[in-house]
Design a protein around this motif. Structure first.
Motif, PDB file in Angstrom:
ATOM      1  N   CYS A   2       0.850  -1.195   0.000  1.00 22.95           N
ATOM      2  CA  CYS A   2       0.000   0.000   0.000  1.00 22.95           C
ATOM      3  C   CYS A   2       0.879   1.237   0.000  1.00 22.95           C
ATOM      4  O   CYS A   2       1.882   1.301   0.717  1.00 22.95           O
ATOM      5  CB  CYS A   2      -0.924   0.010   1.218  1.00 22.95           C
ATOM      6  N   GLN A  36      -3.494   0.399  -3.117  1.00 26.33           N
ATOM      7  CA  GLN A  36      -2.907  -0.926  -2.952  1.00 26.33           C
ATOM      8  C   GLN A  36      -2.500  -1.423  -4.327  1.00 26.33           C
ATOM      9  O   GLN A  36      -3.317  -1.429  -5.254  1.00 26.33           O
ATOM     10  CB  GLN A  36      -3.905  -1.889  -2.314  1.00 26.33           C
ATOM     11  N   LYS A  45      -2.664  -3.905 -10.661  1.00 26.71           N
ATOM     12  CA  LYS A  45      -3.917  -3.159 -10.630  1.00 26.71           C
ATOM     13  C   LYS A  45      -3.865  -2.335  -9.354  1.00 26.71           C
ATOM     14  O   LYS A  45      -3.377  -2.808  -8.326  1.00 26.71           O
ATOM     15  CB  LYS A  45      -5.113  -4.103 -10.644  1.00 26.71           C
ATOM     16  N   LYS A  47      -5.805  -0.488  -6.406  1.00 25.21           N
ATOM     17  CA  LYS A  47      -7.075  -0.454  -5.690  1.00 25.21           C
ATOM     18  C   LYS A  47      -7.059   0.728  -4.746  1.00 25.21           C
ATOM     19  O   LYS A  47      -6.082   0.954  -4.033  1.00 25.21           O
ATOM     20  CB  LYS A  47      -7.258  -1.751  -4.908  1.00 25.21           C
ATOM     21  N   ASP A  51     -14.031  -0.679  -2.876  1.00 27.22           N
ATOM     22  CA  ASP A  51     -13.773  -1.713  -3.874  1.00 27.22           C
ATOM     23  C   ASP A  51     -13.371  -1.141  -5.224  1.00 27.22           C
ATOM     24  O   ASP A  51     -13.352  -1.856  -6.223  1.00 27.22           O
ATOM     25  CB  ASP A  51     -15.017  -2.598  -4.043  1.00 27.22           C
ATOM     26  N   PHE A  53     -11.238   0.220  -8.336  1.00 28.74           N
ATOM     27  CA  PHE A  53      -9.943   0.016  -8.975  1.00 28.74           C
ATOM     28  C   PHE A  53      -9.725   1.095 -10.024  1.00 28.74           C
ATOM     29  O   PHE A  53     -10.673   1.625 -10.607  1.00 28.74           O
ATOM     30  CB  PHE A  53      -9.868  -1.367  -9.629  1.00 28.74           C
ATOM     31  N   MET A  63     -11.065   6.216 -10.815  1.00 30.74           N
ATOM     32  CA  MET A  63     -11.340   5.143  -9.858  1.00 30.74           C
ATOM     33  C   MET A  63     -12.779   4.677 -10.088  1.00 30.74           C
ATOM     34  O   MET A  63     -13.670   4.954  -9.302  1.00 30.74           O
ATOM     35  CB  MET A  63     -11.158   5.640  -8.429  1.00 30.74           C
ATOM     36  N   ASP A  66     -13.946  -2.247 -11.292  1.00 32.81           N
ATOM     37  CA  ASP A  66     -13.791  -3.318 -10.317  1.00 32.81           C
ATOM     38  C   ASP A  66     -12.513  -4.077 -10.705  1.00 32.81           C
ATOM     39  O   ASP A  66     -11.834  -3.708 -11.661  1.00 32.81           O
ATOM     40  CB  ASP A  66     -15.024  -4.229 -10.271  1.00 32.81           C
ATOM     41  N   PHE A  67     -12.204  -5.151  -9.982  1.00 30.75           N
ATOM     42  CA  PHE A  67     -10.956  -5.860 -10.257  1.00 30.75           C
ATOM     43  C   PHE A  67     -10.897  -6.351 -11.704  1.00 30.75           C
ATOM     44  O   PHE A  67      -9.877  -6.205 -12.378  1.00 30.75           O
ATOM     45  CB  PHE A  67     -10.753  -7.036  -9.292  1.00 30.75           C
ATOM     46  N   GLY A  70     -10.544  -3.286 -14.104  1.00 27.12           N
ATOM     47  CA  GLY A  70      -9.463  -2.353 -13.788  1.00 27.12           C
ATOM     48  C   GLY A  70      -8.285  -2.525 -14.726  1.00 27.12           C
ATOM     49  O   GLY A  70      -7.969  -3.632 -15.163  1.00 27.12           O
TER      50      GLY A  70
END
Length: 140
Positions: A2, A36, A45, A47, A51, A53, A63, A66-67, A70
């Motif tokens: 992070c 992160q 990716k 984050k 939630d 990404f 932003m 999502d995962f 992303g």
């Protein structure tokens, strides 16, 4: 994994504005977004809080993914001093390297960022960012 990220160009920390765009908007590290770096093969990716990404929308970092949707960014070393200087490159676009083209405006990527390779001696042709390790949000 992070980090808070500081723009070399303006010395401001990356934040997320009300429209979900990533901007260099905080003069204090405490006001910066915690990102992160989530490994995705040889890329990462990013984050943010919750939630969300990071992705590239209309050549701006947003932003809003999502995962699965992303963007996967390549993290590139870009010179060292007292702090680690890096660049990030989107997977697609003619100018995929992150760049704070206009101070206070969304960070550009895709076709709107930098097209050139990392040059530690030239911050004008290549945008450098500093990663400051932090604990994940909510942890002491």
């Amino acid at each position: 994994s992070c980090y808070q990220i500081q723009s070399e160009r303006s010395d401001k920390w990356l934040t997320v504005d009300g429209a979900g765009k990533v901007v260099a908007g905080s003069t204090a590290q405490a006001g910066g977004q915690v990102f992160q770096l989530v490994p995705a093969g040889t890329r990462y990716k990013l984050k943010g809080s919750g939630d969300a990404f990071l992705t590239v929308v209309a050549n701006q970092l947003s932003m809003s993914a999502d995962f699965t949707s992303g963007e996967s960014f390549t993290r590139l070393a870009c010179g060292y001093g007292t702090r680690t200087r890096v660049g990030f490159q989107a997977a697609t676009g003619s100018a995929p390297h992150w760049k704070e083209t206009t101070p206070g405006a969304p960070i550009q990527s895709g076709d709107g960022g930098n097209g050139g390779a990392c040059n530690p001696g030239d911050g004008g042709a290549w945008e450098g960012f500093y990663l400051e390790p932090v604990l994940p949000s909510g942890q002491a």
